[in-house]
Design a protein around this motif. Structure first.
Motif, PDB file in Angstrom:
ATOM      1  N   GLU A  34       5.606   6.429  -1.309  1.00  0.00           N
ATOM      2  CA  GLU A  34       4.888   6.633  -2.572  1.00  0.00           C
ATOM      3  C   GLU A  34       5.027   5.413  -3.487  1.00  0.00           C
ATOM      4  N   GLN A  35       6.228   4.861  -3.559  1.00  0.00           N
ATOM      5  CA  GLN A  35       6.449   3.685  -4.395  1.00  0.00           C
ATOM      6  C   GLN A  35       5.686   2.475  -3.860  1.00  0.00           C
ATOM      7  N   THR A  36       5.618   2.363  -2.536  1.00  0.00           N
ATOM      8  CA  THR A  36       4.869   1.263  -1.927  1.00  0.00           C
ATOM      9  C   THR A  36       3.382   1.401  -2.242  1.00  0.00           C
ATOM     10  N   LYS A  37       2.850   2.623  -2.153  1.00  0.00           N
ATOM     11  CA  LYS A  37       1.444   2.856  -2.488  1.00  0.00           C
ATOM     12  C   LYS A  37       1.184   2.525  -3.951  1.00  0.00           C
ATOM     13  N   ARG A  38       2.102   2.932  -4.802  1.00  0.00           N
ATOM     14  CA  ARG A  38       1.939   2.659  -6.229  1.00  0.00           C
ATOM     15  C   ARG A  38       1.977   1.147  -6.494  1.00  0.00           C
ATOM     16  N   ALA A  39       2.917   0.455  -5.839  1.00  0.00           N
ATOM     17  CA  ALA A  39       3.016  -0.995  -6.012  1.00  0.00           C
ATOM     18  C   ALA A  39       1.736  -1.675  -5.532  1.00  0.00           C
ATOM     19  N   ASP A  40       1.184  -1.212  -4.399  1.00  0.00           N
ATOM     20  CA  ASP A  40      -0.066  -1.782  -3.884  1.00  0.00           C
ATOM     21  C   ASP A  40      -1.213  -1.555  -4.867  1.00  0.00           C
ATOM     22  N   GLU A  92      -4.824  -3.637  -9.100  1.00  0.00           N
ATOM     23  CA  GLU A  92      -5.279  -3.591 -10.492  1.00  0.00           C
ATOM     24  C   GLU A  92      -5.014  -4.919 -11.193  1.00  0.00           C
ATOM     25  N   LEU A 131      -0.965  -1.110  -8.095  1.00  0.00           N
ATOM     26  CA  LEU A 131      -0.739  -1.955  -9.270  1.00  0.00           C
ATOM     27  C   LEU A 131      -1.085  -3.411  -8.984  1.00  0.00           C
ATOM     28  N   GLU A 132      -0.789  -3.863  -7.782  1.00  0.00           N
ATOM     29  CA  GLU A 132      -1.151  -5.232  -7.410  1.00  0.00           C
ATOM     30  C   GLU A 132      -2.666  -5.404  -7.384  1.00  0.00           C
TER      31      GLU A 132
END
Length: 85
Positions: A20-26, A31, A28-29
């Motif tokens: 989930e954190q990896t998906k969120r980081a992706d 965006e 955000l990147e």
């Protein structure tokens, strides 16, 4: 979540959190990349606006010089024909 709570999670739960954190980081990147492109486009627009303003000022100078030349020409014509009468 505290360290103690993290220690009590299963490996699967930890991996799910990591995913989930990896998906969120992706996301955000992506965006951030989009916002950087928008910012660059705005910079280009602002730069072009400055160039257009400079071009308008230069054209004003050309028009002023043309007006002065036309005024001088009319003055000379009036002077020349005024003297002939």
């Amino acid at each position: 979540m505290t360290d103690k709570e993290l220690r009590h999670l299963s490996r699967a739960e930890l991996l799910e959190m990591l995913l989930e954190q990896t998906k969120r980081a992706d996301a955000l990147e992506a965006e951030l990349k989009q916002k950087n492109m928008e910012l660059e486009n705005k910079r280009i627009v602002i730069q072009n606006a400055g160039n257009l303003a400079e071009a308008a000022l230069a054209l004003n100078g050309v028009f002023e010089a043309a007006q002065q030349a036309a005024d001088q020409y009319l003055y000379n014509l009036e002077k020349m024909y005024g003297e002939d009468k």
